[in-house]
Design a protein around this motif. Structure first.
Motif, mmCIF file in Angstrom:
data_model
loop_
_atom_site.group_PDB
_atom_site.id
_atom_site.type_symbol
_atom_site.label_atom_id
_atom_site.label_comp_id
_atom_site.label_asym_id
_atom_site.label_seq_id
_atom_site.Cartn_x
_atom_site.Cartn_y
_atom_site.Cartn_z
ATOM 1 N N LYS A 188 0.833 -1.203 0.000
ATOM 2 C CA LYS A 188 0.000 0.000 0.000
ATOM 3 C C LYS A 188 0.867 1.253 0.000
ATOM 4 N N ALA A 189 1.927 1.232 0.775
ATOM 5 C CA ALA A 189 2.828 2.381 0.817
ATOM 6 C C ALA A 189 3.492 2.596 -0.538
ATOM 7 N N GLN A 190 3.860 1.499 -1.191
ATOM 8 C CA GLN A 190 4.491 1.601 -2.502
ATOM 9 C C GLN A 190 3.499 2.157 -3.527
ATOM 10 N N LEU A 191 2.247 1.684 -3.487
ATOM 11 C CA LEU A 191 1.229 2.203 -4.403
ATOM 12 C C LEU A 191 0.959 3.682 -4.145
ATOM 13 N N ALA A 192 0.928 4.058 -2.872
ATOM 14 C CA ALA A 192 0.713 5.468 -2.538
ATOM 15 C C ALA A 192 1.863 6.321 -3.049
ATOM 16 N N ALA A 193 3.083 5.802 -2.935
ATOM 17 C CA ALA A 193 4.243 6.545 -3.439
ATOM 18 C C ALA A 193 4.179 6.679 -4.950
ATOM 19 N N GLN A 194 3.748 5.623 -5.630
ATOM 20 C CA GLN A 194 3.607 5.688 -7.082
ATOM 21 C C GLN A 194 2.521 6.679 -7.480
ATOM 22 N N GLU A 195 1.408 6.690 -6.737
ATOM 23 C CA GLU A 195 0.327 7.647 -7.014
ATOM 24 C C GLU A 195 0.804 9.075 -6.820
ATOM 25 N N ALA A 196 1.615 9.287 -5.780
ATOM 26 C CA ALA A 196 2.108 10.634 -5.504
ATOM 27 C C ALA A 196 3.041 11.112 -6.605
ATOM 28 N N GLN A 197 3.732 10.184 -7.262
ATOM 29 C CA GLN A 197 4.654 10.560 -8.312
ATOM 30 C C GLN A 197 3.951 10.839 -9.640
ATOM 31 N N LYS A 198 2.733 10.333 -9.812
ATOM 32 C CA LYS A 198 2.004 10.566 -11.050
ATOM 33 C C LYS A 198 1.617 12.041 -11.130
ATOM 34 N N PRO A 199 1.773 12.624 -12.304
ATOM 35 C CA PRO A 199 1.349 14.018 -12.428
ATOM 36 C C PRO A 199 -0.171 14.100 -12.392
ATOM 37 N N SER A 200 -0.682 15.009 -11.616
ATOM 38 C CA SER A 200 -2.124 15.160 -11.520
ATOM 39 C C SER A 200 -2.616 16.052 -12.661
ATOM 40 N N MET A 201 -3.926 16.106 -12.812
ATOM 41 C CA MET A 201 -4.517 16.941 -13.853
ATOM 42 C C MET A 201 -4.139 18.400 -13.625
ATOM 43 N N LEU A 202 -4.118 18.809 -12.364
ATOM 44 C CA LEU A 202 -3.739 20.197 -12.071
ATOM 45 C C LEU A 202 -2.276 20.443 -12.428
ATOM 46 N N ASN A 203 -1.409 19.462 -12.190
ATOM 47 C CA ASN A 203 -0.003 19.614 -12.557
ATOM 48 C C ASN A 203 0.145 19.703 -14.073
ATOM 49 N N ASN A 204 -0.644 18.912 -14.808
ATOM 50 C CA ASN A 204 -0.612 18.995 -16.266
ATOM 51 C C ASN A 204 -1.048 20.381 -16.725
ATOM 52 N N PHE A 205 -1.950 20.965 -15.991
ATOM 53 C CA PHE A 205 -2.463 22.303 -16.317
ATOM 54 C C PHE A 205 -1.481 23.389 -15.880
ATOM 55 N N GLY A 206 -0.511 23.028 -15.035
ATOM 56 C CA GLY A 206 0.497 23.988 -14.610
ATOM 57 C C GLY A 206 0.206 24.608 -13.256
ATOM 58 N N VAL A 207 -0.671 23.992 -12.482
ATOM 59 C CA VAL A 207 -1.027 24.523 -11.165
ATOM 60 C C VAL A 207 -0.465 23.581 -10.107
ATOM 61 N N SER A 208 0.236 24.140 -9.149
ATOM 62 C CA SER A 208 0.759 23.336 -8.048
ATOM 63 C C SER A 208 0.749 24.185 -6.778
ATOM 64 N N MET A 209 0.986 23.491 -5.670
ATOM 65 C CA MET A 209 1.016 24.194 -4.396
ATOM 66 C C MET A 209 2.202 23.689 -3.618
ATOM 67 N N GLU A 210 3.059 24.597 -3.213
ATOM 68 C CA GLU A 210 4.238 24.245 -2.438
ATOM 69 C C GLU A 210 4.350 25.199 -1.264
ATOM 70 N N GLU A 211 4.506 24.638 -0.091
ATOM 71 C CA GLU A 211 4.684 25.407 1.139
ATOM 72 C C GLU A 211 3.593 26.472 1.310
ATOM 73 N N GLY A 212 2.367 26.089 0.992
ATOM 74 C CA GLY A 212 1.248 27.008 1.202
ATOM 75 C C GLY A 212 1.121 28.084 0.138
ATOM 76 N N LYS A 213 1.870 27.987 -0.953
ATOM 77 C CA LYS A 213 1.806 28.977 -2.025
ATOM 78 C C LYS A 213 1.238 28.333 -3.280
ATOM 79 N N LEU A 214 0.329 29.029 -3.922
ATOM 80 C CA LEU A 214 -0.253 28.595 -5.174
ATOM 81 C C LEU A 214 0.684 29.036 -6.291
ATOM 82 N N ILE A 215 1.124 28.075 -7.095
ATOM 83 C CA ILE A 215 2.059 28.371 -8.179
ATOM 84 C C ILE A 215 1.395 27.986 -9.494
#
Length: 176
Positions: free
Chosen positions: A61-88
């Motif tokens: 389960k931990a390995q699957l969760a790590a793999q899911e976390a590495q997959k780019p999300s739809m928002l990442n494909n769109f160019g939207v991300s959030m790091e340290e509480g900042k919308l980028i």
């Protein structure tokens, strides 16, 4: 000295004279003890196997969760991300993503105008100059998959909005 030796002989004879019943009870007690020890060993072994299996499942389960976390999300494909509480927002990625969507829609538009829609075959819809064919089973499968993707996107937006809201609440100071 004779008395001591006679006393030892008498004690030896008395202690050596166990009845058959006592010998049988001792054997039964020893067998019972061995059975109980074997039962405890088997239970311990079963428990260890169960814990090992649970640990393996947790690792999977931990390995699957790590793999899911590495997959780019739809928002990442769109160019939207959030790091340290900042919308980028990466405008280059957003332009690229929207450009790709536009190209896909232009292709569909051209095919519709020409009367030959083959891009919709995965949805179970085929349009030619003469006919329109709809495969309901393929359409159902297509819309099920599409619905799941939209649900995932909605969950992503919801989680994103909640994280923005929680960061806003943490960073806001009351002004009196």
């Amino acid at each position: 000295m004779k008395r001591v030796i006679l006393a030892c002989i008498v004690i030896g004879l008395i202690s050596g004279c166990e009845s058959r019943e006592e010998i049988e009870r001792a054997k039964q007690a020893e067998l019972f003890k061995e059975e109980q020890m074997e039962k405890v060993r088997l239970e311990a072994k079963a428990k260890a196997q169960k814990e090992q299996k649970e640990a393996q499942e947790a690792a999977k389960k931990a390995q699957l969760a790590a793999q899911e976390a590495q997959k780019p999300s739809m928002l990442n494909n769109f160019g939207v991300s959030m790091e340290e509480g900042k919308l980028i927002i990466d405008t280059n990625k957003a332009k690229e993503f929207l450009g790709q969507v536009k190209k896909n829609l232009d292709g569909v538009d051209k095919e519709i105008k020409s009367g030959n829609v083959t891009m919709m075959q995965s949805a179970g819809i085929e349009v030619t100059n003469d006919t329109v064919s709809i495969d309901l089973n393929e359409s159902k499968t297509f819309f099920d998959k599409w619905g799941k993707k939209m649900e995932g996107l909605a969950k992503e937006f919801d989680a994103f909005a909640k994280s923005l809201n929680s960061n806003e609440l943490n960073n806001t100071k009351e002004v009196k």
